[in-house]
Design a protein around this motif. Structure first.
Motif, PDB file in Angstrom:
ATOM      1  N   GLY A 100       7.283  -0.235  -5.354  1.00 55.66           N
ATOM      2  CA  GLY A 100       6.234  -1.345  -6.783  1.00 55.66           C
ATOM      3  C   GLY A 100       7.343  -1.711  -7.148  1.00 55.66           C
ATOM      4  O   GLY A 100       7.650  -2.628  -8.334  1.00 55.66           O
ATOM      5  N   CYS A 108      -1.049   0.613 -18.626  1.00 51.07           N
ATOM      6  CA  CYS A 108      -0.437   1.097 -17.050  1.00 51.07           C
ATOM      7  C   CYS A 108       1.008   1.897 -16.573  1.00 51.07           C
ATOM      8  O   CYS A 108       1.618   2.042 -18.577  1.00 51.07           O
ATOM      9  CB  CYS A 108      -0.792   0.135 -15.871  1.00 51.07           C
ATOM     10  SG  CYS A 108       0.947  -0.978 -16.227  1.00 51.07           S
ATOM     11  N   GLU A 113       4.066  -0.111 -11.830  1.00 58.25           N
ATOM     12  CA  GLU A 113       3.797  -1.566 -11.780  1.00 58.25           C
ATOM     13  C   GLU A 113       2.841  -2.180 -12.577  1.00 58.25           C
ATOM     14  O   GLU A 113       1.669  -1.472 -12.302  1.00 58.25           O
ATOM     15  CB  GLU A 113       3.939  -2.028 -10.467  1.00 58.25           C
ATOM     16  CG  GLU A 113       3.039  -1.610  -9.691  1.00 58.25           C
ATOM     17  CD  GLU A 113       3.916  -0.211  -8.490  1.00 58.25           C
ATOM     18  OE1 GLU A 113       2.845   0.115  -7.355  1.00 58.25           O
ATOM     19  OE2 GLU A 113       4.592   0.761  -8.929  1.00 58.25           O
ATOM     20  N   PRO A 171      -0.817  -5.128 -13.110  1.00 57.80           N
ATOM     21  CA  PRO A 171      -1.425  -5.640 -12.371  1.00 57.80           C
ATOM     22  C   PRO A 171      -0.951  -7.583 -12.537  1.00 57.80           C
ATOM     23  O   PRO A 171      -1.170  -8.306 -11.929  1.00 57.80           O
ATOM     24  CB  PRO A 171      -2.710  -5.175 -12.922  1.00 57.80           C
ATOM     25  CG  PRO A 171      -2.911  -4.914 -13.979  1.00 57.80           C
ATOM     26  CD  PRO A 171      -1.403  -4.643 -14.258  1.00 57.80           C
ATOM     27  N   THR A 172      -0.178  -7.707 -13.283  1.00 51.78           N
ATOM     28  CA  THR A 172       0.383  -9.102 -13.825  1.00 51.78           C
ATOM     29  C   THR A 172       2.006  -9.206 -13.359  1.00 51.78           C
ATOM     30  O   THR A 172       2.888  -8.463 -12.624  1.00 51.78           O
ATOM     31  CB  THR A 172       0.298  -9.516 -15.633  1.00 51.78           C
ATOM     32  OG1 THR A 172       0.925  -8.455 -16.050  1.00 51.78           O
ATOM     33  CG2 THR A 172      -1.315  -8.743 -15.849  1.00 51.78           C
ATOM     34  N   LEU A 184       3.285 -10.032  -8.837  1.00 53.79           N
ATOM     35  CA  LEU A 184       1.933  -9.371  -9.643  1.00 53.79           C
ATOM     36  C   LEU A 184       1.735  -8.175  -8.973  1.00 53.79           C
ATOM     37  O   LEU A 184       2.488  -8.420  -7.067  1.00 53.79           O
ATOM     38  CB  LEU A 184       0.915 -10.450  -8.637  1.00 53.79           C
ATOM     39  CG  LEU A 184       0.688 -11.956  -9.964  1.00 53.79           C
ATOM     40  CD1 LEU A 184      -0.805 -12.464  -9.567  1.00 53.79           C
ATOM     41  CD2 LEU A 184       0.192 -11.371 -11.444  1.00 53.79           C
ATOM     42  N   HIS A 185       1.396  -7.162  -9.090  1.00 54.97           N
ATOM     43  CA  HIS A 185       1.228  -5.987  -8.827  1.00 54.97           C
ATOM     44  C   HIS A 185       2.427  -5.057  -7.739  1.00 54.97           C
ATOM     45  O   HIS A 185       2.293  -4.028  -8.330  1.00 54.97           O
ATOM     46  CB  HIS A 185       0.185  -6.376  -7.377  1.00 54.97           C
ATOM     47  CG  HIS A 185      -1.481  -6.651  -7.853  1.00 54.97           C
ATOM     48  ND1 HIS A 185      -1.960  -5.999  -8.932  1.00 54.97           N
ATOM     49  CD2 HIS A 185      -1.595  -7.889  -7.593  1.00 54.97           C
ATOM     50  CE1 HIS A 185      -2.685  -7.057  -9.021  1.00 54.97           C
ATOM     51  NE2 HIS A 185      -2.822  -7.836  -8.204  1.00 54.97           N
ATOM     52  N   GLN A 186       3.315  -5.902  -7.509  1.00 60.01           N
ATOM     53  CA  GLN A 186       4.186  -5.093  -6.021  1.00 60.01           C
ATOM     54  C   GLN A 186       5.592  -5.809  -6.491  1.00 60.01           C
ATOM     55  O   GLN A 186       5.247  -6.747  -5.132  1.00 60.01           O
ATOM     56  CB  GLN A 186       4.161  -4.937  -4.372  1.00 60.01           C
ATOM     57  CG  GLN A 186       4.413  -3.314  -3.990  1.00 60.01           C
ATOM     58  CD  GLN A 186       3.902  -3.204  -2.387  1.00 60.01           C
ATOM     59  OE1 GLN A 186       3.130  -3.816  -2.427  1.00 60.01           O
ATOM     60  NE2 GLN A 186       3.983  -2.889  -2.185  1.00 60.01           N
ATOM     61  N   GLU A 234      -8.996   3.261 -11.263  1.00 56.69           N
ATOM     62  CA  GLU A 234      -8.227   2.259  -9.990  1.00 56.69           C
ATOM     63  C   GLU A 234      -8.466   2.472  -9.014  1.00 56.69           C
ATOM     64  O   GLU A 234      -8.239   1.672  -8.339  1.00 56.69           O
ATOM     65  CB  GLU A 234      -6.962   1.351 -11.429  1.00 56.69           C
ATOM     66  CG  GLU A 234      -7.735   1.245 -12.908  1.00 56.69           C
ATOM     67  CD  GLU A 234      -6.326   1.519 -13.473  1.00 56.69           C
ATOM     68  OE1 GLU A 234      -4.824   1.120 -13.343  1.00 56.69           O
ATOM     69  OE2 GLU A 234      -6.375   0.814 -14.828  1.00 56.69           O
TER      70      GLU A 234
END
Length: 477
Positions: free
Chosen positions: A59, A129, A132, A134-135, A166-168, A339
């Motif tokens: 991540g 969260c 990592e 989601p942005t 984003l994300h990863q 999620e």
């Protein structure tokens, strides 16, 4: 004589360098950058066609703190002392205080080093969260800093530093570090696998024997060899010998090269290992955070951890203390869609019906819920001190249980044990003395965390101690 060690007198070297780095993940890239910056002729051997390794599959979170420029830009106050308090309390039963102190003291400067080498961070804090986001926001909570008992031992601060993707963000992190290596004087050879280390008569490690497409070559290292080859999550035999419970985890976090080969190279050279029975086990049962209002119970129908802990702590407790037999119990008021894909294991109009569906001992879940609800009505959790924000009675039917067993849920695992090293990346023997010419960093070593993982510690200590190993190797002999 081990096949993983060759005496120097039997080896004809094809090439000579100052520093030889084995592996081009985050730790290897950091070692190569610092060794070459110190003026050492540096060669990196990577068994894959290109660099990245497990770091590029991650991540991308780096656990940094102590008052980094990113923390300051996002409005958070932190200090090396508070960061060290948290790590000393959270990372396991035998923390390496010297490593933790060095890491925390120099963490702000390490963040600056990453930025200077092209790793971008967006100065925005993302709430809601673990790990990592989601942005492409740059700062998150990535540990148990706000959960009991750690919130009482150290002032909490978010320390998950995430590259702006984003994300990863692991791929971005490794693109930046590999590009920095390409710009440096260091050279990289891909599709090359180290087979043995070379030892001189005085026991110093002076090079390595490697192969590429059936061709064997030997490289002398005038100053040192740096092992940065990853952990052993992909080697079933090593897992069975050291941390067999990890074999039950469905998702192994690692590249093909995480087969323990670098650890075996070090052991053949006389290195000691530490904490080989430790692993990070992530169980993202409480994403979104509203699910922290549920309770995790074991096969006896009893709670075993405060549910607001970081999901790495939840996973370790669920696997190692509850034998991978766990369920997240919620009521209709708390229920929301997870999620991460997670099966609803059972539903009941009463706790008794739910317990029967789960096969729990008669009366156990009912007693657990009765005690929990009695105190939750006052916003209290005397057993595990869950944060008041997540303490609510579970009393509205129907009741449900999410499957958090190893058979029915995501347990993401990677190993934490490895070669013993000091704070400068020198590999140590069983007597605690440094092995001349041999250095290591990353997951092939026993790093900062030996349990009680916080997201980002592997990439954080891999890059930080990779840098130190590269500097130490460049200055050796």
């Amino acid at each position: 004589m081990s096949a993983l060690i060759r005496p120097e007198r039997e080896v004809r070297f094809d090439e000579t360098v100052d520093v030889l780095v084995l592996g081009l993940g985050a730790a290897g890239a950091a070692a190569a950058l610092e060794a070459s910056a110190a003026g050492a002729d540096t060669l990196v051997l990577e068994r894959a066609a290109a660099g990245g390794g497990t770091s590029a599959m991650s991540g991308g979170v780096l656990y940094l703190g102590g008052g980094t420029a990113l923390q300051t830009a996002c409005g958070f106050d932190d200090s090396p002392e508070e960061m060290a308090k948290y790590l000393l309390a959270s990372v396991g039963d035998a923390p390496d205080a010297a490593k933790i102190d060095a890491y925390c003291e120099h963490s702000p400067a390490h963040y600056d080093w990453l930025v200077a080498h092209g790793v971008p961070f967006k100065p925005v804090f993302y709430y809601g969260c673990s790990g990592e986001p989601p942005t492409d926001d740059g700062l998150v909570w990535s540990g148990s800093e706000r959960a009991h008992p750690f919130c009482d031992l150290a002032r909490p601060a978010p320390r998950g530093h995430v590259p702006a993707q984003l994300h990863q963000a692991g791929p971005l992190l490794m693109r930046a570090l590999c590009a920095a290596v390409e710009r440096s004087p260091a050279r990289v050879a891909g599709d090359v696998r180290a087979q043995a280390l070379v030892r001189a008569d005085d026991d110093a490690i002076v090079g390595a024997v490697a192969s590429s497409f059936g061709v064997t070559r030997s490289i002398r290292a005038r100053r040192g060899v740096v092992l940065a080859t990853g952990g052993f999550i992909m080697d079933d035999a090593m897992l069975a010998a050291h941390v067999p419970a990890a074999l039950r985890c469905k998702f192994r976090v690692g590249a093909e090269g995480d087969d323990g080969s670098g650890i075996r190279l070090g052991v053949a050279a006389g290195a000691a290992t530490q904490h080989m029975d430790k692993a990070s086990i992530s169980l993202p049962a409480t994403q979104p955070w509203g699910l922290k209002r549920g309770i995790l119970v074991n096969a006896q129908g009893q709670r075993f951890v405060n549910e607001d802990s970081y999901y790495g702590r939840l996973g370790e407790f669920a696997l190692f203390h509850a034998q991978g037999r766990a369920w997240l119990v919620v009521d209709d008021a708390v229920f929301e869609k997870p999620e991460y894909p997670r099966r609803v294991a059972a539903v009941g109009e009463t706790p008794t019906e739910l317990a029967r569906e789960l096969g729990l001992p008669a009366g156990a879940l009912e007693a657990t819920l009765a005690l929990y609800n009695e105190h939750a009505a006052r916003g209290e959790d005397p057993l595990f001190a869950k944060t008041r924000e997540y303490v609510v009675p579970l009393a509205k039917p129907p009741f449900g249980a999410f499957d958090c067993t190893t058979d029915g849920s995501l347990y993401a695992a990677f190993t934490l044990g490895g070669l013993a090293t000091d704070a400068d990346g020198r590999v140590l023997g069983p007597d605690g003395a440094a092995l001349p010419g041999l250095f290591a960093a990353g997951r092939c070593t026993s790093g900062l965390s030996v349990g009680g993982y916080s997201s980002g510690l592997s990439l954080g200590d891999g890059t930080f101690f990779g840098r130190r190993a590269g500097i130490a190797a460049a200055g050796a002999r």
